[in-house]
Each structure stands twice: as structure tokens, then as C-alpha cells.
Design a protein around this motif. Sequence first.
Motif, PDB file in Angstrom:
ATOM      1  N   PHE A 318       0.831  -1.212   0.000  1.00 59.31           N
ATOM      2  CA  PHE A 318       0.000   0.000   0.000  1.00 59.31           C
ATOM      3  C   PHE A 318       0.867   1.265   0.000  1.00 59.31           C
ATOM      4  O   PHE A 318       0.442   2.329   0.431  1.00 59.31           O
ATOM      5  CB  PHE A 318      -0.910   0.008   1.240  1.00 59.31           C
ATOM      6  N   GLN A 319       2.094   1.130  -0.518  1.00 64.87           N
ATOM      7  CA  GLN A 319       3.030   2.253  -0.496  1.00 64.87           C
ATOM      8  C   GLN A 319       2.481   3.463  -1.238  1.00 64.87           C
ATOM      9  O   GLN A 319       2.630   4.606  -0.796  1.00 64.87           O
ATOM     10  CB  GLN A 319       4.361   1.813  -1.104  1.00 64.87           C
ATOM     11  N   ALA A 320       1.828   3.208  -2.362  1.00 64.84           N
ATOM     12  CA  ALA A 320       1.295   4.319  -3.157  1.00 64.84           C
ATOM     13  C   ALA A 320       0.226   5.077  -2.383  1.00 64.84           C
ATOM     14  O   ALA A 320       0.176   6.319  -2.403  1.00 64.84           O
ATOM     15  CB  ALA A 320       0.723   3.798  -4.470  1.00 64.84           C
ATOM     16  N   SER A 321      -0.623   4.355  -1.661  1.00 65.58           N
ATOM     17  CA  SER A 321      -1.679   5.001  -0.876  1.00 65.58           C
ATOM     18  C   SER A 321      -1.082   5.837   0.251  1.00 65.58           C
ATOM     19  O   SER A 321      -1.519   6.956   0.513  1.00 65.58           O
ATOM     20  CB  SER A 321      -2.625   3.948  -0.291  1.00 65.58           C
ATOM     21  N   THR A 457      -7.739   2.837   0.817  1.00 61.25           N
ATOM     22  CA  THR A 457      -7.599   2.793  -0.652  1.00 61.25           C
ATOM     23  C   THR A 457      -8.964   2.802  -1.316  1.00 61.25           C
ATOM     24  O   THR A 457      -9.166   3.475  -2.345  1.00 61.25           O
ATOM     25  CB  THR A 457      -6.827   1.530  -1.042  1.00 61.25           C
ATOM     26  N   LEU A 458      -9.916   2.091  -0.734  1.00 61.36           N
ATOM     27  CA  LEU A 458     -11.254   2.014  -1.328  1.00 61.36           C
ATOM     28  C   LEU A 458     -12.078   3.294  -1.091  1.00 61.36           C
ATOM     29  O   LEU A 458     -12.786   3.755  -1.982  1.00 61.36           O
ATOM     30  CB  LEU A 458     -12.010   0.814  -0.753  1.00 61.36           C
ATOM     31  N   ILE A 459     -11.984   3.838   0.123  1.00 65.19           N
ATOM     32  CA  ILE A 459     -12.881   4.950   0.494  1.00 65.19           C
ATOM     33  C   ILE A 459     -12.323   6.314   0.095  1.00 65.19           C
ATOM     34  O   ILE A 459     -13.047   7.161  -0.437  1.00 65.19           O
ATOM     35  CB  ILE A 459     -13.141   4.918   2.004  1.00 65.19           C
ATOM     36  N   ILE A 460     -11.025   6.502   0.313  1.00 65.90           N
ATOM     37  CA  ILE A 460     -10.461   7.850   0.137  1.00 65.90           C
ATOM     38  C   ILE A 460      -9.907   8.071  -1.275  1.00 65.90           C
ATOM     39  O   ILE A 460     -10.099   9.152  -1.875  1.00 65.90           O
ATOM     40  CB  ILE A 460      -9.332   8.094   1.177  1.00 65.90           C
ATOM     41  N   LEU A 461      -9.223   7.033  -1.812  1.00 67.54           N
ATOM     42  CA  LEU A 461      -8.549   7.247  -3.089  1.00 67.54           C
ATOM     43  C   LEU A 461      -9.440   6.944  -4.303  1.00 67.54           C
ATOM     44  O   LEU A 461     -10.311   6.160  -4.281  1.00 67.54           O
ATOM     45  CB  LEU A 461      -7.281   6.380  -3.159  1.00 67.54           C
TER      46      LEU A 461
END
Length: 461
Positions: A318-321, A457-461
Motif C-alpha cells: 500500500f506504499q502508493a496510498s 484505498t477504497l474509500i479515500i482514493l
Amino acid sequence: MDDLQALGVDPTKADHGPDRLIAVKVIGAAGDHDGPLLRRLLLPMHPADVAELLQNAPKETARTIFTLIGEDLDAEVYAELEDELREFALEFIPASKLAQKLDDLDTDDAAAIVAELDDEDRAEVLAAASDDVRVAVEGALSFEEETAGRLMQREFVAAPQHWDVGQTIDFMRKTGEDLPDLFFDIYVVSPAMQPIGAIPVSKLMRAKRTMLLQDLMEAPEIIVDPETDQEVVAHAFQKYHLISAPVVDRSGRLTGMITVDDIVRVIQDENEEDLLALAGVRDASTADSVWSSVKSRLPWLVINLVTALIASVLISKFQASIEKIVALAVMMPMVASMGGNAGTQTVAVAVRALAARELTPGNSGRIILREVITGLVNGAVFAVLLSSVALFWFQSVLLSVTIALAILLNLSVAGLAGILIPLTLKRLGQDPAVSSGVLVTFVTDMVGFVAFLGLATLIIL
């Protein structure tokens, strides 16, 4: 000065109590290699107090004491020592002297001492011991460690059921020195020497001399098989509030008894073992060397390192997030930490309940449901708290919702894992105290990181 502090003495204080004053004198006498003074100081003391002093003393001080007066110390001192120090102390006693000391001990204590010797020394000591002691010790050592056979003493008082109180009292007075040093019950036996009843000594002494034993006796609460695990026996003593219990051989003949003083030691040892195991440490003592401490702790630290590396690999996915939302790196440890603490609480409750036999297949379903609901309630409370903190700190509603859902999920899983993992290990025949903590922490870390970062990742990005 360091030696005095090791014995619990503050050398900067002028006013020491009697025990501290003796400790100061013992340290001084050992430093001066003054054997006569050590005898005058230590021999009048209670064996348990001498053992405690030796246990807390620096090893060199203990070595000097054992070298100078080890042969003169009461046999009970050696029975009171912890295993590691006892093994060290026995190196300073000749076989013939040790054999004499065994005669002064109950057979269970004598067997515990002989068990610390290597095969060659053991054979030499038993050859020098009296026939009764040799037979009793060899019989005890024929059983596995931590069983009733090792724990029992072979001295007991038994009487046939047709005797009356007067005959029994006269018999005990006549046998005198052959009686156990400490006993609480008179066992009533059949002609085949099988225990059919027990009479507390206090009850016997209050009864009329003409009263028959069979009219006074009560059936034993338990009759112990010598192969029974000592923890099972200890549980029975707690459950039935026993002071002693008879031990029988395969044919049902009375061969010994277990007394409450030995059970207290078992309970203490088992509790210490479980407490240390929860922390990933098998054995611990103030007398341990650095190497023994490292050996007991390093394996579990290695396992923790492996689980931490696995967690790091998952986080890297999850580095990108994390790069896009720096707040995730700030809040992420809170979710994992809260789950780990909640899981550890549940594990502690579960291990204690298993050890006390309060958690059984019959009530496990109810206990599992209770822990899950407890996790949900705690999760809801901390979801509100942490989401409020996130909202105030980062001014982000989506981040606030994310951390609320993640903490709710992780604490619920913590409650479930904290009860299921010890139960599963117990069912597989493993000690749940040893590895439950590591496994539960691994689960809560994985769930905490994946849930928080995945939801973000699902909710914010």
C-alpha cells in the motif's frame, strides 16, 4: 556493596532489621571464608530462610557457603532450593553425606534432590543410602516428571476398618518415629490395602476411644493414580479443598499420599510457568546466566521478527496510498496497537480459564460469543474516539470513517482470535500459554494494517 544489594540490603542505611543484619554478617563471613561464623549464623535459621538467602546471594557467595558448611546445612535447605541452585549446591556434598541427608527428608523431597544428580552420582548416592530410602527414591524416579508419582510421599498412616479410635491412637504412639513428620488424615484400608475411607486427625482425636473407624470415616474425595499429571491433582485439591489425598498403584493398593504443601508449590510453579510463557519466556530466575536468559528468549524474538517482516511486506503493498495520504502513516500504528492490546487481554483471560479448567468444550461457545461481543463493544467505543481525533486532526471525514471501520473490525477480530487460538492450541495438545500471544499479535497486526490501508484505498482514493 553489590553483594549486599543482591541480598536486599541497602548498605547506605545504618538501621537494618534482624534479617538484613544477618545478611550483612553472612556476606562478611563468606568474604572472609569464616566457616565457624557461617555455622553460627545459618544453622539456627529456618531452612526456608537459609534457602531464600542463598537463592538471592551472588553465586560466588553461595559457592563459598556450600564449600565451607554445605555438609552441615539442614537437609530441608536443599529441598527448598530452586532446581538450578540445588544442582549447583549438590556438587559440594560427598555422596555419603548426601545419602545421610536423604534419611531426614520425606521421600518426595529426597527423590527431587536425587533427580538433580547425573547417573553416576545418583548410583553412588543410592548405594550409600538406607534400603528404605533407596527403594522409595527409585520408585519415585520410575515415574515421569510432574506426575503424582514424583509428588507423593510414601510415608502415611493407615489402619484397618475394624479398628477403633483407641487402637489407632495407641498404634501411632507405638510406631512413633516411623510416622510421617506431617500428616493430616488417617486412611482406612480394606484387607487388600485399598483405601476405603479417610479420617482427619482432628476428628479422630475428638472421638471416643471405643468408636469404630468405619463409623467415623468418609469416602476419599479423590484417589490418585501415580501417572496423573500434577496439574490435574492440583486442580482437584483446589476444587475439593483437600489437605491430603491417597495415591494407589495399579492394583488399587495404597502406596503413598500427596499433601497440600506440595500442591501449593505445584500451583505456584504452574502459574509462574504460564505467566512467563505468555511473554515468550519458558524459564526465568534471578540466578540465570546471560546465556540461559538469551536461549530462553531469543527463539520467540526471532518469531516476532518474522511476523514483523511479513507485516512490513503487506504494508509495502500500500506504499502508493501512504505516499498520497501521509495521515495514513500517522494513524496506522494506532489501529494495530489497539488490536494487539485487546487480543493480549483476551489471551490472558483464556489461558487462565484453561489452566483453571473453567473453559471447557461445554461452555466454549458461550465464552467465544462473549469475547466477540466484548470486542465489538470496545471497538465501537474506540471507533468513536479515534474517528473524532482523526476528524479534528486532519479535517477529513473520509479518513475519520476509515479509521472507525478499521478499529471496529480489528478489535472484533482480536476478541475472536484471542479466544480461538488458545482453544485450538489446547485441542492440538500444545501449551496455549507459549505461543498464543505471538499468534494473536500476528493476526491483529495483519488485520489492522490490511483493514486500515485497504479501506483507505477504497474509500479515500
